[in-house]
Scaffold this motif. Structure first.
Motif, PDB file in Angstrom:
ATOM      1  N   THR A  82       1.114   8.866   1.537  1.00 15.39           N
ATOM      2  CA  THR A  82       2.294   8.208   1.517  1.00 15.39           C
ATOM      3  C   THR A  82       2.783   8.267   3.115  1.00 15.39           C
ATOM      4  OG1 THR A  82       2.884   8.503  -0.704  1.00 15.39           O
ATOM      5  CG2 THR A  82       4.710   8.181   1.031  1.00 15.39           C
ATOM      6  N   LYS A  83       2.866   9.574   3.491  1.00 15.31           N
ATOM      7  CA  LYS A  83       3.283   9.938   4.996  1.00 15.31           C
ATOM      8  C   LYS A  83       2.331   8.961   6.060  1.00 15.31           C
ATOM      9  CE  LYS A  83       3.871  13.727   7.974  1.00 15.31           C
ATOM     10  NZ  LYS A  83       2.659  13.795   9.048  1.00 15.31           N
ATOM     11  N   ARG A  84       0.968   8.972   5.742  1.00 10.55           N
ATOM     12  CA  ARG A  84      -0.003   8.281   6.730  1.00 10.55           C
ATOM     13  C   ARG A  84       0.556   6.689   6.470  1.00 10.55           C
ATOM     14  NH1 ARG A  84      -4.066   9.580   9.376  1.00 10.55           N
ATOM     15  NH2 ARG A  84      -4.065  11.671   8.366  1.00 10.55           N
ATOM     16  N   GLN A  85       0.792   6.101   5.345  1.00 11.65           N
ATOM     17  CA  GLN A  85       0.987   4.557   5.238  1.00 11.65           C
ATOM     18  C   GLN A  85       2.539   4.323   5.999  1.00 11.65           C
ATOM     19  OE1 GLN A  85      -0.664   2.134   4.257  1.00 11.65           O
ATOM     20  NE2 GLN A  85      -2.563   3.201   3.420  1.00 11.65           N
ATOM     21  N   MET A  86       3.282   5.414   5.695  1.00 16.52           N
ATOM     22  CA  MET A  86       4.880   5.218   6.404  1.00 16.52           C
ATOM     23  C   MET A  86       4.729   5.252   7.621  1.00 16.52           C
ATOM     24  SD  MET A  86       7.913   7.289   4.715  1.00 16.52           S
ATOM     25  CE  MET A  86       7.957   7.029   2.691  1.00 16.52           C
ATOM     26  N   GLU A  87       4.127   6.134   8.352  1.00 18.41           N
ATOM     27  CA  GLU A  87       3.922   6.089   9.855  1.00 18.41           C
ATOM     28  C   GLU A  87       3.186   5.105  10.351  1.00 18.41           C
ATOM     29  OE1 GLU A  87       3.656  11.132  10.618  1.00 18.41           O
ATOM     30  OE2 GLU A  87       1.743   9.814  10.323  1.00 18.41           O
ATOM     31  N   SER A  88       2.230   4.700   9.643  1.00 20.65           N
ATOM     32  CA  SER A  88       1.489   3.352  10.152  1.00 20.65           C
ATOM     33  C   SER A  88       2.341   2.095  10.067  1.00 20.65           C
ATOM     34  CB  SER A  88       0.198   3.055   9.262  1.00 20.65           C
ATOM     35  OG  SER A  88      -0.347   1.796   9.472  1.00 20.65           O
ATOM     36  N   VAL A  89       3.234   1.812   9.138  1.00 21.56           N
ATOM     37  CA  VAL A  89       3.935   0.499   8.857  1.00 21.56           C
ATOM     38  C   VAL A  89       5.083   0.500   9.617  1.00 21.56           C
ATOM     39  CG1 VAL A  89       5.489   1.167   7.042  1.00 21.56           C
ATOM     40  CG2 VAL A  89       4.703  -1.216   7.058  1.00 21.56           C
ATOM     41  N   ILE A  90       5.433   1.612  10.124  1.00 24.90           N
ATOM     42  CA  ILE A  90       6.633   2.051  11.242  1.00 24.90           C
ATOM     43  C   ILE A  90       6.162   1.555  12.418  1.00 24.90           C
ATOM     44  CG2 ILE A  90       8.328   3.542  12.140  1.00 24.90           C
ATOM     45  CD1 ILE A  90       8.686   4.684   9.456  1.00 24.90           C
ATOM     46  N   LYS A  91       5.072   2.257  12.885  1.00 21.29           N
ATOM     47  CA  LYS A  91       4.589   2.408  14.394  1.00 21.29           C
ATOM     48  C   LYS A  91       3.494   0.850  14.767  1.00 21.29           C
ATOM     49  CE  LYS A  91       4.484   7.155  14.766  1.00 21.29           C
ATOM     50  NZ  LYS A  91       3.810   8.611  14.410  1.00 21.29           N
ATOM     51  N   ALA A 102       0.787  -1.307  -0.051  1.00 22.41           N
ATOM     52  CA  ALA A 102      -0.198   0.144  -0.040  1.00 22.41           C
ATOM     53  C   ALA A 102       0.795   1.237   0.063  1.00 22.41           C
ATOM     54  CB  ALA A 102      -0.951   0.070   1.340  1.00 22.41           C
ATOM     55  N   LEU A 103       2.026   1.009   0.743  1.00 20.16           N
ATOM     56  CA  LEU A 103       2.789   2.258   0.702  1.00 20.16           C
ATOM     57  C   LEU A 103       3.540   2.591  -0.512  1.00 20.16           C
ATOM     58  CD1 LEU A 103       4.754   4.250   1.818  1.00 20.16           C
ATOM     59  CD2 LEU A 103       6.175   2.522   2.977  1.00 20.16           C
ATOM     60  N   ALA A 104       3.941   1.399  -1.351  1.00 16.18           N
ATOM     61  CA  ALA A 104       4.572   1.687  -2.480  1.00 16.18           C
ATOM     62  C   ALA A 104       3.433   2.270  -3.485  1.00 16.18           C
ATOM     63  CB  ALA A 104       4.987   0.244  -3.043  1.00 16.18           C
ATOM     64  N   ILE A 105       2.291   1.944  -3.489  1.00 10.42           N
ATOM     65  CA  ILE A 105       1.305   2.349  -4.341  1.00 10.42           C
ATOM     66  C   ILE A 105       1.116   3.947  -4.309  1.00 10.42           C
ATOM     67  CG2 ILE A 105      -1.014   2.415  -5.320  1.00 10.42           C
ATOM     68  CD1 ILE A 105      -0.836  -0.691  -4.649  1.00 10.42           C
ATOM     69  N   THR A 106       1.079   4.221  -3.019  1.00 11.89           N
ATOM     70  CA  THR A 106       0.615   5.682  -2.505  1.00 11.89           C
ATOM     71  C   THR A 106       1.860   6.568  -2.950  1.00 11.89           C
ATOM     72  OG1 THR A 106       1.272   5.533  -0.308  1.00 11.89           O
ATOM     73  CG2 THR A 106      -1.063   5.464  -0.940  1.00 11.89           C
ATOM     74  N   ALA A 107       3.081   6.020  -2.768  1.00 12.94           N
ATOM     75  CA  ALA A 107       4.341   6.596  -3.033  1.00 12.94           C
ATOM     76  C   ALA A 107       4.535   6.826  -4.620  1.00 12.94           C
ATOM     77  CB  ALA A 107       5.663   5.967  -2.680  1.00 12.94           C
TER      78      ALA A 107
END
Lengths: 106, 106, 106, 106, 106, 106
Positions: free
Chosen positions: E60-69, E47-52
């Motif tokens: 992208t920011k939201r997916q990135m924060e989510s996958v990290i946290k 999902a992060l790849a697609i939004t990026a």
């Protein structure tokens, strides 16, 4: 949901092998096409506009056939939709959609 | 064409420095929004749907404000438009547009 | 490659932590901007056109500043580029790019 | 406007049935391809770059044929254009356009 | 569905005013993130790849924060994801995502 | 790089006529598919997801065949990838990819 009309063979494959996903898509489809504030035909023209603006031949053709056959959309209604595609998305998606419309109607 | 409403400061710059291009855009705009087979408000909702499906915050906000202020579109009519965006373009553009709608209406 | 000019802080982070990837990007950049059949400035205008047609504010601004400062592109040359964006990609990306150009030049 | 060259059968259908829209498109086309600050051929290469970056096979093929036949663009000039597509839009649109170029030239 | 994490305030507005649509989205979300053949973290990276690749900063920011946290994704795992974005979608979306990653991690 | 597998005839044409560009692409490809933090198969599924979300039939088909033949990806792994495409990019790209998957597997 009239998935045979709107989504073709791909949807049948989902129904057979992934019933959980199929159920979720049916639920989404029903929640999208409510026909309350906007009628169903207008929502279908909006879907057509979005697929045409993406230059997606396959999806545009399907939406165009569906809105003509199911909702009796006229050539002029579809052209008024495609005029907006021209303004917001440029000549290539517009002319591709006009070409599809011509082939479907003739 | 109500370019101050629809296109903002960029359009003013075109008018001042490139009158030939400005004239062509005015002509295009008038040929697009004919309001014959589809009324003007429906065409504006279609334009909103396309800009929202492109996740284009600036253009979506402008179209949303325009269709509300000029054509009295209701929150439910805009949500019925965005439902189609959800189905055809996925959650990220849908949720971004819902967020914009919430900010504009409140 | 003038990565500080063209790609900003993100590129510096790649260089520090992922030197293999940085090397590949430098190699790609050099193979792209050959300046043989087309001169470098024309290639930069093409890059600007693509980022503008994608409504990508950040990348468009960067390409616009770069082609003006590094290659002395004039306002009229950039507008001739954006005219093509209007025809191929519609009003929203065009007007956004015109707005950016106005802010950069003034 | 040489619509038979650039836009194909779709444009003929617009001319026959929607002369107001056809006139607006002709006006837009003329205002876009001014050939002042940038020459016409460069603008056509920019149009080609944008359609190629969108992975739009039909429009890319048309632009490619047009810029070769009308403006004598060379294979190397088109490749220099596609190099920018590779950098800004990635391998899939680049390789698709290279494949089209190969078929057109051979 | 952890909509506060993934979708923010827009989703809360949907839940309050359009419970039918909210239910459909919850159903879709659950049918998508099954974590069977692929684990949940891999699906989130996709999902992060697609939004990026769409250069969508907000998503992208939201997916990135989510996958990290939520899933403890490392900087290197995210960079391996973004490497694919570079190859398939070009420098502008890649460098924008690298920039976001740098800001989130520091 | 297995360019015959991944990129087809277009890549061969680049190798023959533009060896500098070919070298840069090989270098990029190797820097992208490191298989360190994420394994190669996961990166290929990410590439598949991005091409499918762009509704790019040609590239999606190629990625799908590659990830099945080279990495033994199962139908369920690909469907879990496409579920994310559905959520982030909507029904048209999802159903097109499901249709391709069905044709490849049968």
């Amino acid at each position: 949901m009239k998935e045979n009309v709107f989504y073709g063979k791909g949807m049948k494959a989902v129904e057979d092998d992934y019933p959980d996903l199929h159920l979720a898509i049916v639920g989404l489809n029903e929640a999208v096409f409510t026909g309350k504030a906007l009628d169903y035909k207008t929502q279908k023209l909006i879907a057509l506009a979005i697929t045409a603006s993406n230059s997606d031949t396959r999806a545009t053709k399907r939406q165009m056939e569906s809105v003509i056959k199911e909702f009796g959309a006229t050539k002029d209604e579809i052209m008024d939709t495609l005029r907006v595609v021209l303004l917001t998305s440029g000549m290539p998606p517009f002319i591709k959609a006009v070409h599809l419309l011509k082939k479907i109607i003739e």
